[in-house]
Design a protein around this motif. Structure first.
Motif, PDB file in Angstrom:
ATOM      1  N   UNK A  43       0.828  -1.192   0.000  1.00 28.11           N
ATOM      2  CA  UNK A  43       0.000   0.000   0.000  1.00 28.11           C
ATOM      3  C   UNK A  43       0.872   1.256   0.000  1.00 28.11           C
ATOM      4  N   UNK A  44       1.923   1.248   0.795  1.00 27.05           N
ATOM      5  CA  UNK A  44       2.832   2.390   0.869  1.00 27.05           C
ATOM      6  C   UNK A  44       3.527   2.605  -0.475  1.00 27.05           C
ATOM      7  N   UNK A  45       3.984   1.532  -1.094  1.00 24.91           N
ATOM      8  CA  UNK A  45       4.659   1.640  -2.389  1.00 24.91           C
ATOM      9  C   UNK A  45       3.701   2.125  -3.471  1.00 24.91           C
ATOM     10  N   UNK A  46       2.497   1.580  -3.487  1.00 22.30           N
ATOM     11  CA  UNK A  46       1.507   2.022  -4.466  1.00 22.30           C
ATOM     12  C   UNK A  46       1.134   3.477  -4.299  1.00 22.30           C
ATOM     13  N   UNK A  47       1.006   3.920  -3.069  1.00 19.55           N
ATOM     14  CA  UNK A  47       0.707   5.320  -2.816  1.00 19.55           C
ATOM     15  C   UNK A  47       1.824   6.239  -3.276  1.00 19.55           C
ATOM     16  N   UNK A  48       3.063   5.821  -3.063  1.00 22.04           N
ATOM     17  CA  UNK A  48       4.198   6.630  -3.508  1.00 22.04           C
ATOM     18  C   UNK A  48       4.233   6.723  -5.032  1.00 22.04           C
TER      19      UNK A  48
END
Length: 139
Positions: A43-48
């Protein structure tokens, strides 16, 4: 008339089934922390990624709109440039509006579950197949 029938069938279908709300308890023993850490890392990577792509799209769209508004370049292609630029700006803001919350929530939850993975756990097994004390230290 047909919309009333469809609405009645939908309400009847939804109300006739069984509902299983809050069936599984979310205790510390039931949560698979490794899966949670992986989920929130993604989720963090996708948001970035969405934030970066949204920023690039928004800036590109603004440049397209500004360049097409020059007074000496009025021809048929400027209308398509304005439309394309506006679409880029809207898509960029949508990606930014989605990416920033995903990045923040993913980072906070990833840190929380990563810390819980490192905690010490002690369990007592009292089943006939397996007696004893389990001491687990995750690091």
């Amino acid at each position: 008339m047909p919309t009333k029938i469809v609405f009645f069938c939908m309400v009847f279908g939804l109300s006739s089934g069984q509902i299983y709300a809050q069936q599984k308890s979310e205790t510390a023993e039931n949560i698979d922390y490794v899966a949670q850490v992986e989920k929130y890392r993604k989720m963090k990577t996708g948001g970035a990624v969405l934030t970066v792509v949204g920023s690039v799209l928004a800036v590109t769209g603004m440049v397209m709109v500004i360049n097409s508004m020059e007074p000496d370049s009025w021809d048929d292609s400027t209308e398509s440039d304005v439309t394309g630029g506006a679409i880029c700006v809207v898509a960029g803001y949508a990606a930014l509006g989605t990416g920033i919350p995903l990045w923040i929530v993913g980072a906070v939850k990833h840190k929380k579950y990563s810390m819980q993975l490192k905690q010490l756990s002690v369990k007592v097994h009292a089943v006939p197949q397996n007696h004893g004390l389990t001491f687990t230290l995750r690091f």
